[in-house]
Design a protein around this motif. Structure first.
Motif, PDB file in Angstrom:
ATOM      1  N   ASN A   1     -29.518  67.099  11.328  1.00 36.93           N
ATOM      2  CA  ASN A   1     -29.413  67.449  12.831  1.00 36.93           C
ATOM      3  C   ASN A   1     -30.557  67.937  13.240  1.00 36.93           C
ATOM      4  OD1 ASN A   1     -28.703  69.896  12.073  1.00 36.93           O
ATOM      5  ND2 ASN A   1     -26.713  69.773  12.883  1.00 36.93           N
ATOM      6  N   GLN A   2     -31.202  68.308  14.368  1.00 33.81           N
ATOM      7  CA  GLN A   2     -32.182  69.128  14.816  1.00 33.81           C
ATOM      8  C   GLN A   2     -32.333  70.452  14.414  1.00 33.81           C
ATOM      9  OE1 GLN A   2     -34.666  67.341  16.422  1.00 33.81           O
ATOM     10  NE2 GLN A   2     -35.937  69.134  16.770  1.00 33.81           N
ATOM     11  N   LYS A   3     -31.065  71.075  14.547  1.00 39.52           N
ATOM     12  CA  LYS A   3     -31.026  72.269  14.006  1.00 39.52           C
ATOM     13  C   LYS A   3     -31.245  72.449  12.564  1.00 39.52           C
ATOM     14  CE  LYS A   3     -27.922  76.448  14.472  1.00 39.52           C
ATOM     15  NZ  LYS A   3     -26.340  76.654  15.080  1.00 39.52           N
ATOM     16  N   LYS A   4     -30.789  71.655  11.807  1.00 38.49           N
ATOM     17  CA  LYS A   4     -31.084  71.836  10.226  1.00 38.49           C
ATOM     18  C   LYS A   4     -32.599  71.394   9.944  1.00 38.49           C
ATOM     19  CE  LYS A   4     -27.005  70.769   8.035  1.00 38.49           C
ATOM     20  NZ  LYS A   4     -26.179  70.109   6.779  1.00 38.49           N
ATOM     21  N   ALA A   5     -33.375  70.402  10.786  1.00 34.12           N
ATOM     22  CA  ALA A   5     -34.672  70.316  10.516  1.00 34.12           C
ATOM     23  C   ALA A   5     -35.509  71.489  10.893  1.00 34.12           C
ATOM     24  CB  ALA A   5     -34.947  69.052  11.440  1.00 34.12           C
ATOM     25  N   LYS A   6     -35.289  72.157  11.970  1.00 38.96           N
ATOM     26  CA  LYS A   6     -35.908  73.417  12.364  1.00 38.96           C
ATOM     27  C   LYS A   6     -35.712  74.525  11.186  1.00 38.96           C
ATOM     28  CE  LYS A   6     -36.093  72.985  17.241  1.00 38.96           C
ATOM     29  NZ  LYS A   6     -35.959  73.529  18.697  1.00 38.96           N
ATOM     30  N   LYS A   7     -34.606  74.476  10.736  1.00 39.17           N
ATOM     31  CA  LYS A   7     -34.370  75.652   9.835  1.00 39.17           C
ATOM     32  C   LYS A   7     -35.066  75.240   8.360  1.00 39.17           C
ATOM     33  CE  LYS A   7     -30.494  77.989   7.423  1.00 39.17           C
ATOM     34  NZ  LYS A   7     -29.199  77.897   7.018  1.00 39.17           N
ATOM     35  N   ASN A   8     -35.163  74.021   8.116  1.00 40.10           N
ATOM     36  CA  ASN A   8     -35.919  73.770   6.761  1.00 40.10           C
ATOM     37  C   ASN A   8     -37.352  73.909   7.132  1.00 40.10           C
ATOM     38  OD1 ASN A   8     -33.431  72.985   5.523  1.00 40.10           O
ATOM     39  ND2 ASN A   8     -33.572  70.750   5.885  1.00 40.10           N
ATOM     40  N   ALA A   9     -37.801  73.684   8.172  1.00 38.80           N
ATOM     41  CA  ALA A   9     -39.369  73.708   8.428  1.00 38.80           C
ATOM     42  C   ALA A   9     -39.863  75.205   8.311  1.00 38.80           C
ATOM     43  CB  ALA A   9     -39.744  73.005   9.741  1.00 38.80           C
TER      44      ALA A   9
END
Length: 184
Positions: free
Chosen positions: A16-24
């Protein structure tokens, strides 16, 4: 135009978008720490934290082993106390029976029947650590003494050696009988 792996995972619904931002954000943080030279320190701190956690778990295991050993010793002491309390003969009497405990000569007052059985090795004397007013020595049967010896071999138990007729060829008093009521 080719999509990035992150965009592909988002379109498939695996991330999801939240996990993607966290990984980035985590990637940028790690790159920054590597550039500034603090990345190695971070790894060292992680290794130190893991070593401390491992040492703490080992200490906890050792403490648990010690607590289990103490609990087992308390259980054995309670079993011994219960065996003595349930099987000790109430043999208070007027005849003094002397025995050796370590380097000291102790005495216990018993009746004639118990004195005879003690001297023949049919009964045993055991140290009893009950309440402060009730500690001392007790007379118990041999099977109970064997059970106690199995649980705690270091516990004081005295069993008189049964002495059979020992005839010595050179004994000048062999023809004389020793009276049964002779006490020292």
């Amino acid at each position: 135009m080719a999509k990035t792996l992150q965009e592909q995972l988002l379109s498939m619904g695996l991330v999801n978008q939240k996990k993607a931002k966290k990984n980035a954000k985590e990637l940028k943080r790690n790159e920054h720490l590597k550039r500034t030279g603090k990345g190695e320190e971070l790894e060292d701190t992680k290794a130190a934290a893991e070593a401390a956690l491992k040492a703490k778990t080992e200490r906890d295991r050792e403490l648990n082993r010690q607590k289990e050993a103490e609990a087992q010793q308390k259980a054995i002491a309670a079993q011994i106390r219960q065996l003595i309390e349930t099987n000790a003969s109430n043999s208070k009497g007027e005849i003094k029976y002397n025995f050796v405990d370590g380097k000291k000569v102790k005495s216990l007052y018993v009746n004639q029947a118990v004195w005879d059985r003690l001297s023949r090795g049919q009964l045993a004397i055991i140290a009893y650590d009950g309440p402060a007013t009730d500690s001392g020595y007790r007379v118990i049967p041999l099977p109970v003494a064997d059970k106690i010896r199995q649980r705690a071999p270091e516990h004081f138990i005295l069993i008189a050696e049964s002495q059979g007729e020992q005839l010595d060829e050179d004994d000048p008093y062999a023809a004389y009988q020793i009276p049964d009521d002779l006490m020292w």
